[in-house]
Write a protein that holds these residues in place. Structure first.
Motif, mmCIF file in Angstrom:
data_model
loop_
_atom_site.group_PDB
_atom_site.id
_atom_site.type_symbol
_atom_site.label_atom_id
_atom_site.label_comp_id
_atom_site.label_asym_id
_atom_site.label_seq_id
_atom_site.Cartn_x
_atom_site.Cartn_y
_atom_site.Cartn_z
ATOM 1 N N MET A 189 0.843 -1.178 0.000
ATOM 2 C CA MET A 189 0.000 0.000 0.000
ATOM 3 C C MET A 189 0.889 1.242 0.000
ATOM 4 N N SER A 220 -2.959 3.350 -3.203
ATOM 5 C CA SER A 220 -3.274 1.978 -3.573
ATOM 6 C C SER A 220 -3.614 1.198 -2.306
ATOM 7 N N TYR A 221 -4.139 -0.001 -2.500
ATOM 8 C CA TYR A 221 -4.504 -0.860 -1.373
ATOM 9 C C TYR A 221 -4.468 -2.307 -1.830
ATOM 10 N N TYR A 222 -4.510 -3.222 -0.868
ATOM 11 C CA TYR A 222 -4.547 -4.641 -1.186
ATOM 12 C C TYR A 222 -5.990 -5.124 -1.174
ATOM 13 N N ILE A 243 -2.408 -5.822 -5.297
ATOM 14 C CA ILE A 243 -2.401 -4.359 -5.172
ATOM 15 C C ILE A 243 -3.375 -3.752 -6.174
ATOM 16 N N ASN A 248 -4.542 -0.010 -7.596
ATOM 17 C CA ASN A 248 -4.216 1.412 -7.645
ATOM 18 C C ASN A 248 -5.488 2.231 -7.766
#
Length: 178
Positions: A1, A103-105, A111, A113
């Protein structure tokens, strides 16, 4: 992230400048309860900012007792924590920040975006704050300050805490205790 953050000290005297920018740029303000609000004021400690076109990318979670809150990692939001003064402590100025995740999982640990346009919203907001409100103070490399925050610090002979996230005025504390 990946995330971005800027830390600062401001006072309620600065809220008008921020509100004007928000209105002029058609930014939507959400409170911590996920409801839309019209502006920030002295009772506001944290809000979330976004554009109308990102509303469909907001993720709302619920606590076990039904309280709604944003998933700040997945939602297309900027977190604006105003810092300043809390009702129970008028002798301490607290750090504020603007924060967002780029971004995050996802649930499969991949990942994801967020839109480049959300990054642009952050960059434009920070550029505005730096041009119109925030400056460096006293050699501090970690935080920016509004002029009203600097005046409060100097007038009240405030001392920055070791962690740097608060300025405390013993002068005001002694006055409140009398």
């Amino acid at each position: 992230m990946r995330s971005r953050q800027i830390n600062f000290f401001i006072s309620a005297k600065d809220y008008g400048i921020i509100n004007d920018y928000i209105i002029r740029n058609q930014i939507v303000i959400y409170g911590t309860d996920t409801s839309i609000t019209n502006s920030i004021d002295v009772d506001t400690h944290q809000v979330f900012l976004t554009k109308k076109e990102y509303v469909e990318n907001l993720v709302i979670n619920f606590t076990p007792n039904g309280i709604r809150y944003f998933d700040i990692f997945k939602s297309y939001l900027l977190e604006l924590s105003l810092g300043g003064f809390y009702p129970n402590s008028k002798n301490a100025m607290n750090r504020g920040r603007v924060y967002f995740t780029k971004s995050y999982y996802d649930n499969d640990d991949k990942i994801c975006n967020k839109s480049v346009l959300l990054n642009d919203l952050y960059e434009e907001f920070i550029k505005f704050l730096k041009k119109n409100l925030l400056v460096r103070y006293s050699g501090d490399k970690d935080y920016l300050y509004s002029q009203s925050a600097i005046e409060w610090i100097e007038t009240n002979e405030a001392i920055q805490t070791k962690c740097g996230q608060r300025w405390i005025s013993e002068k005001l504390q002694n006055t409140e205790e009398k």
